[in-house]
Write a protein that holds these residues in place. Structure first.
Motif: not given
Length: 169
Positions: A133, A151, A154-155, A157
């Motif tokens: 990630g 980015e 968006r990732r 997690s």
């Protein structure tokens, strides 16, 4: 071999090392070599971390090429290539260990847009503490921080830590 060809080999090696460093960082250090690199994504206690072994590992080809070209009768171009690898290592040390991670105390503050960009990109790389990630694996060439932040968002997690002061002393 002419000096001009040697200098061209040297410069091409320095430039090529950024591509090598990107690949090694992304697929070795954040892959099967994570057991060494993980220490670099944690708070450092003391002067050394296991990740520092990579400097010794990556110095071996430079030493071998310099020795072979200078003492063992190998092709003289190997001296220039070995020197280019060593020069990239010195540049990397200056940017990464001195300027970004401040492992040697300095009063330097990045002022140019380029220096601010590479420092910010590396700090954004460190907001993810796991081997997956991450963003921004290169060092001397870095994407725009805005792109990296997008980015990371968006990732998102749960692997991104909360912002904190970056000093690792």
């Amino acid at each position: 071999m002419t000096i001009w060809f040697g200098l061209l080999l040297f410069l091409a090696t320095v430039v090529g090392m950024e591509a090598f460093a990107y690949a090694a960082h992304r697929w070795v250090m954040h892959g099967f070599g994570w057991f060494l690199h993980e220490s670099h994504h944690r708070a450092r206690h003391g002067n050394w971390e296991l990740n520092d072994l990579y400097a010794a590992i990556f110095a071996v080809p430079s030493i071998v090429l310099l020795l072979g070209g200078a003492q063992l009768g190998w092709w003289p171009g190997f001296i220039w290539i070995g020197a280019g690898i060593a020069a990239y290592g010195a540049i990397y040390f200056g940017f990464h260990d001195v300027i970004v991670h401040q492992r040697i105390p300095t009063r330097y503050l990045p002022k140019s847009a380029y220096m601010k960009r590479i420092v910010q990109a590396h700090r954004l790389h460190h907001v993810v503490e796991t081997k997956e990630g991450n963003v921004s694996f290169g060092f001397l060439v870095a994407p725009r921080p805005e792109d990296l932040k997008a980015e990371l968002k968006r990732r998102a997690s749960g692997r991104i830590r909360a912002p904190r002061a970056f000093a690792e002393k």
